[in-house]
Motif scaffolding. Structure first.
Motif: not given
Length: 609
Positions: A365-369, A380-384, A390-393, A561-565
């Motif tokens: 779960t953590m890896e997928s996020i 090219g999509a905005p940050p999820p 929630n739906r992806g997990i 958190q800043d990096q992933v977002q």
């Protein structure tokens, strides 16, 4: 934006942007432009690729031509091939089907079939990002711990025989009912453990608890968890490679040659389009490094087998490098095998197995996020937004349940290597990944196709494992880039959690039966949990990181958190995360605003996008 070092020789109409000439325009109607790339537009670093959103040929909502979808979809299939096929090959021995080649081929067909189903499900109603789903190594460690229990030990092996006797006597093992029950009972135990533990993912997703859990999980908890997934599998890599270290070394060298030394070498390729031959550069070696390396070593083994260089007796060193050991798998496998739920029988459930597998579910779960954010940036999509995560997990949990029902012996998770491919090909179209899912389903139905891979010699697989498992361990370590490694606090947490994750499972394996509480089920729970490396490492990392005082900067929470977002150029708004055809229904009824997995969900925290 173009690289400063990039030179382009434009032959034909002037190119707009940096569209790859082999792909054509986004609508697939205008003729592609012929360019010869002298620079390195396709092999730049992943971070540079992320920042160059204008390099995208197709963004998430674009629909490439059908023939391009098939070509790029097959490429994603090849990229995921090594990781997916490794799962049944690792589980073959603990499942007691080391010599049951027909059963192994059916497992391979099943895991590809289910991976295709889960990929289509995730791209259609999950996060809707172009992300491929496949078998996960997070489930391997607890699975091995479960199958190491005394009750699941394999029967004594047959005495060594010559190759000629093996080929004469080895008929289809599935004809032997006793042989079936030996491995199917073990498979049903794993199915039950995955089935029940995956409910946790569904609960975390549908209730929106993922965001709450993320607040307490940082790099110091994730790093030892993922790191120990790779480190704990060194025995499996050693067993396979030990069959012939020369062939294993050859495999490693070929993979390194193609993936590293030749990664920046673009191969000139020719395509015929609009009555003209087009020349373009393609990073062939980088994209297919694992496949080329494995096939090269496979070919060498085939030639050495033809000339009888390898011994013909199974008890001699080098025998496992022969390519004719498992030919019966191809002969005895049916042309078509359609996997179906419950094909190995009804899953069995035990408390110890479920709790042990839960550690794998949390790690996956953590890896997928993290993969969701990376995939969004590259497509090219905005940050999820919150509802998409929630739906992806939740959909990943459903995918794991499907894997348990079909009996792959594993779950499903997002594949990071396919996300990286988005930055190389500059194609982030959702339709391409859906095509890859369809290809996996179709090829999973062909029984002979899965059986061919059984003939890959063990040392070749071992060489692939050496590279793959090492990369997994390194990915875990890479999370420490956000942490202050000059802090004695962080070094203590990292060192103790990683070392404990190696010491405790080893001690429990060396002292079987040492746990005796008088309650058999409780004994099994303790043994499974304390022989699961990633659970030990992640548990101590999580507890110590949240109890020993430290600033967010020191712990790496804020920078992580800043990096992933962090976002890049966006080609669409958050509507790309909406569920198709149902968005108007969700907005019409107010009750849907309170469901954290729907686009209509109202929350003040959705500003993360």
């Amino acid at each position: 934006m173009r690289l400063a070092t990039e030179e382009k020789i434009e032959l034909g109409l002037k190119e707009q942007g940096t569209v790859n000439p082999a792909f054509g325009d986004k609508d697939g109607d205008e003729p592609p432009q012929l360019t010869v790339d002298i620079g390195e537009p396709h092999t730049e670093a992943l971070e540079e690729t992320v920042d160059k959103g204008s390099d995208l040929v197709y963004s998430i909502n674009d629909r490439p031509p059908w023939y391009l979808c098939i070509l790029l979809g097959f490429q994603h299939y090849i990229l995921a091939f090594g990781g997916i096929i490794a799962v049944p090959l690792i589980l073959a021995e603990p499942l007691c089907i080391k010599d049951n080649n027909v059963a192994k081929s059916q497992l391979i067909s099943t895991i590809f079939f289910v991976s295709g189903l889960c990929t289509i499900l995730q791209t259609a109603v999950g996060t809707r990002l172009p992300i491929l789903q496949g078998g996960t190594f997070s489930f391997i460690t607890p699975t091995l711990a479960i199958l190491a229990l005394p009750k699941w030990q394999c029967p004594a092996p047959q005495p060594s025989v010559t190759l000629s006797m093996q080929l004469q006597n080895r008929t289809s093992p599935l004809l032997d009912g006793n042989s079936d029950e030996v491995w199917m009972s073990r498979m049903r135990e794993i199915q039950g453990a995955i089935l029940v533990s995956s409910l946790l993912q569904i609960v975390l997703g549908f209730t929106g608890l993922v965001g709450l859990v993320l607040k307490y999980i940082g790099p110091l908890a994730i790093a030892p968890t993922i790191n120990l997934i790779g480190l704990s599998l060194f025995i499996e890599a050693g067993k396979k490679s030990g069959g012939h270290w020369g062939i294993a070394a050859l495999t490693v060298c070929l993979i390194l040659l193609f993936s590293q030394y030749l990664s920046k070498v673009n191969v000139p390729m020719i395509a015929y389009k609009d009555k003209k031959w087009k020349v373009f550069q393609y990073p062939l070696f980088k994209l297919f490094s694992a496949l080329f390396g494995m096939c090269g070593a496979w070919l060498v083994c085939f030639l050495l087998t033809i000339f009888d260089v390898f011994p013909t007796k199974s008890d001699e060193y080098g025998f496992s490098a022969r390519t004719d050991i498992s030919l019966d798998a191809v002969k005895n496998s049916p042309w078509f095998h359609v996997p179906y739920p419950g094909q190995w029988g009804a899953p069995t459930v035990s408390v110890s197995s479920v709790l042990g597998m839960t550690a794998g579910v949390l790690a996956s779960t953590m890896e997928s996020i993290g993969d969701y954010y990376a995939c969004a940036r590259l497509s090219g999509a905005p940050p999820p937004p919150t509802h998409a995560i929630n739906r992806g997990i939740a959909v990943e949990g459903i995918g794991c349940i499907l894997a348990a029902l079909w009996g792959t012996g594993n779950g499903t998770t997002s594949y990071s290597q396919n996300i990286a491919a988005l930055g190389i090909t500059k194609v982030g179209s959702r339709l391409v990944l859906q095509t890859a899912g369809i290809l996996m389903i179709v090829l999973g139905v062909f029984g002979k196709f899965g059986a061919v891979f059984i003939t890959i010699p063990d040392p070749v697989i071992g060489g692939m494992f050496l590279v793959m498992f090492g990369m997994i361990a390194a990915v875990g370590i890479s999370n420490l880039q956000y942490v202050d490694l000059n802090s004695s606090r962080n070094l203590l947490i990292l060192g103790f959690s990683t070392f404990s994750g190696l010491v405790l499972p080893t001690w429990f394996h060396s002292n079987p039966g040492i746990i005796d509480t008088g309650i058999k089920e409780l004994d099994q729970v303790i043994v499974v949990l304390f022989t699961t490396h990633m659970f030990i490492g992640g548990f101590f990392g999580f507890i110590l990181d949240n109890t020993i005082p430290g600033t967010d900067k020191e712990r790496g929470i804020k920078s992580w958190q800043d990096q992933v977002q962090q976002g890049s150029k966006k080609y669409c708004d958050e509507s790309c995360y909406d569920i198709p055809y149902l968005n108007s229904v969700f907005k019409r009824f107010r009750c849907f605003q309170y469901l954290p997995f729907l686009p209509s969900y109202k929350t003040t925290q959705q500003g993360t996008s």
